[in-house]
Enzyme design. Structure first.
Site, PDB file in Angstrom:
ATOM      1  N   ARG A 109      16.428  40.512 -24.399  1.00 29.91           N
ATOM      2  CA  ARG A 109      17.186  39.442 -23.756  1.00 29.91           C
ATOM      3  C   ARG A 109      16.225  38.508 -23.019  1.00 29.91           C
ATOM      4  NH1 ARG A 109      21.950  36.731 -23.785  1.00 29.91           N
ATOM      5  NH2 ARG A 109      23.062  36.691 -21.806  1.00 29.91           N
ATOM      6  N   THR A 382      26.154  32.250 -31.276  1.00 29.13           N
ATOM      7  CA  THR A 382      25.417  33.501 -31.462  1.00 29.13           C
ATOM      8  C   THR A 382      25.581  33.996 -32.900  1.00 29.13           C
ATOM      9  OG1 THR A 382      25.771  33.975 -29.108  1.00 29.13           O
ATOM     10  CG2 THR A 382      25.159  35.848 -30.447  1.00 29.13           C
ATOM     11  N   THR A 400      20.897  35.529 -30.130  1.00 34.14           N
ATOM     12  CA  THR A 400      21.515  34.300 -29.624  1.00 34.14           C
ATOM     13  C   THR A 400      20.520  33.315 -29.029  1.00 34.14           C
ATOM     14  OG1 THR A 400      23.271  33.473 -28.157  1.00 34.14           O
ATOM     15  CG2 THR A 400      21.954  35.282 -27.314  1.00 34.14           C
ATOM     16  N   ASN A 402      22.405  31.220 -27.219  1.00 40.39           N
ATOM     17  CA  ASN A 402      23.589  30.898 -26.431  1.00 40.39           C
ATOM     18  C   ASN A 402      24.392  29.800 -27.099  1.00 40.39           C
ATOM     19  OD1 ASN A 402      25.446  31.364 -24.442  1.00 40.39           O
ATOM     20  ND2 ASN A 402      24.561  29.928 -23.010  1.00 40.39           N
ATOM     21  N   GLU A 421      20.362  30.043 -22.180  1.00 40.51           N
ATOM     22  CA  GLU A 421      20.927  31.316 -21.707  1.00 40.51           C
ATOM     23  C   GLU A 421      21.084  31.361 -20.191  1.00 40.51           C
ATOM     24  OE1 GLU A 421      22.553  33.507 -24.126  1.00 40.51           O
ATOM     25  OE2 GLU A 421      20.584  33.198 -24.998  1.00 40.51           O
ATOM     26  N   ASP A 424      24.380  31.949 -18.739  1.00 40.37           N
ATOM     27  CA  ASP A 424      25.009  33.275 -18.708  1.00 40.37           C
ATOM     28  C   ASP A 424      24.838  33.965 -17.353  1.00 40.37           C
ATOM     29  OD1 ASP A 424      26.188  33.214 -21.154  1.00 40.37           O
ATOM     30  OD2 ASP A 424      24.734  34.482 -22.176  1.00 40.37           O
ATOM     31  N   SER A 453      25.052  39.559 -20.588  1.00 38.65           N
ATOM     32  CA  SER A 453      25.447  39.146 -21.944  1.00 38.65           C
ATOM     33  C   SER A 453      26.758  39.827 -22.307  1.00 38.65           C
ATOM     34  CB  SER A 453      24.345  39.585 -22.915  1.00 38.65           C
ATOM     35  OG  SER A 453      24.738  39.358 -24.247  1.00 38.65           O
ATOM     36  N   SER A 454      27.416  39.291 -23.327  1.00 40.59           N
ATOM     37  CA  SER A 454      28.576  39.984 -23.895  1.00 40.59           C
ATOM     38  C   SER A 454      28.208  40.655 -25.225  1.00 40.59           C
ATOM     39  CB  SER A 454      29.712  38.988 -24.160  1.00 40.59           C
ATOM     40  OG  SER A 454      30.113  38.365 -22.973  1.00 40.59           O
ATOM     41  N   GLY A 473      30.379  35.152 -30.449  1.00 45.02           N
ATOM     42  CA  GLY A 473      31.618  34.590 -29.904  1.00 45.02           C
ATOM     43  C   GLY A 473      31.717  34.649 -28.398  1.00 45.02           C
TER      44      GLY A 473
HETATM   45  N1  GLY Z   1      24.932  34.037 -24.834  1.00 44.29           N
HETATM   46  C1  GLY Z   1      26.076  34.797 -25.092  1.00 44.29           C
HETATM   47  C2  GLY Z   1      25.936  36.208 -24.653  1.00 44.29           C
HETATM   48  O1  GLY Z   1      24.842  36.724 -24.585  1.00 44.29           O
HETATM   49  O2  GLY Z   1      26.920  36.816 -24.350  1.00 44.29           O
END
Ligand code: GLY
Length: 571
Positions: A109, A382, A400, A402, A421, A424, A453-454, A473
């Site tokens: 990340r 992403t 990603t 983002n 990013e 986020d 992050s998701s 998403g």
């Molecule tokens: N940038 C989207 C995520 O990492 O959730």
């Protein structure tokens, strides 16, 4: 204070008259009598772009394993799907090593630069500055993807990095025909791309977006990838590329330093595992919120007999579990190297038992009764790909930059499109990010910290079938992957899992996003009567799934039928 809040929530459930009588535990699935295969003997790859899937197979044919193929797929996506991911961004990987029956999680990340300053994301009047959060160099975290690719090749691959990066380098150098999604992204972001000369030079050749069917090249990215192939980490994080990145970022008003790049490190973390109805789900730990949320939702659902409910009641319970998990996401989660999180509590079945008691059998719980908050519609970008190789190694990678085309800022002379990013992070407390997600101090920006992050790359191991699954998403990643896991457990094949109609709730805004066709009219009416606000949205997500049926020893790969350009293939 936080625990007091939890009891407050429980109390609401009791005041509203919830009883536990609604809950019933379903027995675990029975195991198959058929012998289970130890290795598939063939491979499956599903990604968002056919060129990337083929790059993975090219590297497998050279003697590579799933991890080499992952390097080839990710780096090719950097070239052919730059609107979603790339070497200017980061990724998270959940991997299964067949030889030693071990699961690992790779955190590549992005991280905040040391000079991060929250004031940069505020207007003079104190309101959030959405432009610096989402466009240009201030929106970019220090990229993790190049280091992640080097790490995977070095520690898990069989081939030299240069072999696995070769398809991406070739594609960037010789050119390819951009798909409709990339062409559309460039058109949509033309005004932003025009703000940065190096971005315009690459994405707007001759001053306009490339035309459909035209060959499009990115020789500077080819050269940067070649330096990475030759020198590994130091081909990106020090030397020529690092100097160019820092010079370009600072010239455009950003605050990166050479030290930020030199000190970037990949982190291996323990994945989150959760058992649900005889299936083991291996998924992403913080700094992703995805695994915690999925585990919390499944723990809540494990006390209900979903199979014997009509669709409206089944969906009602899933939405209520989503609502509660997303509320916790906003409150607690951040980078584990910076914040202490009550993971034992969040992942505990007892905690889920308590939350389950607060769900009314026939009525939506307004989010405002759980805690005050606000938000807006989620977006989606992403990319995700899934791989199973002939030996049973598995890779789920969500990667990603983002938002669409990241920061839209390309660092001069590198071909590296930087991520955005930083959005986020909870840049401004209690103000929604681009996905409508809210955050607390736990996800406030700090030097070197990784933004929440998701991303939820996941592996699901059942009694006789295994799935590698994920999707892009934004905040909807979590609910997409959850619904994909449920569809898989219900017996869906790869296509059915990827095609399954979606719905999404993220606590705030207190609406259920519904894909057209997800609910029949009777279900929609029943949910509305229960108090839900349903909002139909264009289809979202780009799920890529590979499934291994260990009884028949067959692989099955599918790319989301909502998008024309993906390819799931087995060979
Ligand atoms: N940038 C989207 C995520 O990492 O959730």
């Amino acid at each position: 204070m936080k625990l007091a809040l939890r009891w407050h929530v429980l109390l609401i459930g009791f005041v509203l008259g919830t009883s536990g009588a609604f809950a019933a535990v379903r027995p675990a699935s029975s195991t198959s009598a058929a012998p289970l295969a130890q290795r598939p003997g063939h491979a499956g790859i599903a990604s968002a772009n056919a060129l990337a899937t083929e790059a993975g197979f090219e590297v497998l044919a050279k003697g590579g394993n799933a991890f080499d193929a992952a390097v080839a797929v990710a780096s090719t996506l950097s070239v052919v799907e730059p609107e979603s991911s790339g070497i200017g961004g980061g990724f998270m990987a959940t991997m299964h090593l067949a030889a030693d029956n071990r699961n690992v999680f790779i955190d590549a990340r992005e991280a905040a630069p040391a000079a991060v300053n929250p004031k940069d994301y505020l207007n003079p009047d104190g309101t959030p500055n959405r432009d610096t959060a989402l466009k240009g160099p201030l929106s970019a975290g220090i990229p993790g993807e190049p280091a992640g690719l080097v790490w995977i090749a070095r520690h898990y691959g069989k081939l030299p990095l240069a072999v696995s990066l070769a398809p991406a380098i070739r594609t960037a150098r010789d050119g390819f025909k951009p798909d409709v999604r990339l062409l559309g992204a460039i058109q949509d972001e033309q005004k932003n791309l025009e703000r940065w000369p190096a971005s315009a030079a690459i994405f707007l050749p001759g001053g306009k977006p490339p035309a459909a069917g035209e060959l499009w090249r990115d020789p500077e990215q080819a050269r940067t990838l070649a330096l990475l192939a030759q020198y590994g980490d130091s081909g990106f994080y020090s030397g020529e590329t690092a100097q160019k990145l820092v010079d370009a970022v600072r010239a455009a008003g950003g605050n990166w330093s050479l030290q930020d790049l030199a000190s970037y490190r990949v982190k291996e973390r323990l994945p989150i595992t959760v058992d649900y109805r005889g299936y083991k789900i291996i998924t992403a730990p913080p700094p992703s919120s995805g695994g915690v949320a999925i585990a919390e939702i499944l723990n809540i659902l494990s006390g209900f007999d979903l199979d014997h409910l009509d669709q409206a009641h089944r969906v009602h319970l899933v939405i209520e579990a989503m609502r509660r998990a997303f509320r916790d996401h906003n409150d607690y989660l951040g980078d584990p190297d910076f914040v202490k999180m009550p993971l034992d509590m969040l992942l505990s079945p007892y905690y889920a038992d308590g939350l389950r008691q607060t769900i009314l059998p026939d009525k939506a719980t307004p989010s405002s009764m759980l805690a005050p908050s606000n938000g807006q519609d989620p977006g989606m970008h992403t990319t995700h790909f899934s791989i199973i190789d002939a030996d049973g190694n598995m890779v789920a990678i969500t990667s990603t930059v983002n938002y669409i085309l990241g920061s839209t800022f390309v660092a001069q002379g590198t071909g590296v499109l930087l991520n955005d990013e930083m959005d986020d992070f909870a840049l401004v407390p209690n103000k929604p990010n681009v996905y409508g997600l809210l955050g607390s101090k736990a996800n406030a920006p700090e030097p070197g910290k990784r933004m929440l992050s998701s991303m939820s790359p996941s592996i699901v191991i059942g009694p006789d079938r295994t799935a590698v699954i994920g999707s892009p998403g934004g905040s909807t990643i979590i609910t997409q992957v959850l619904e994909g896991i449920l569809a898989f457990i219900d017996g869906g094949d790869a296509h059915q899992v990827a095609a399954k109609k979606r719905f999404h709730h993220q606590y705030q805004p207190d609406v259920v996003s519904v894909e057209p066709g997800a609910f029949d009219p009777k279900t929609s009416q029943a949910l509305t009567r229960m108090g839900y606000t349903l909002k139909e949205r264009e289809p979202w997500g780009f799920m890529n799934v590979v499934i291994w049926d260990r009884r028949s020893n067959k692989l099955d790969a599918a790319s989301d039928p909502r998008r024309p350009d993906g390819l799931g293939k087995v060979q």
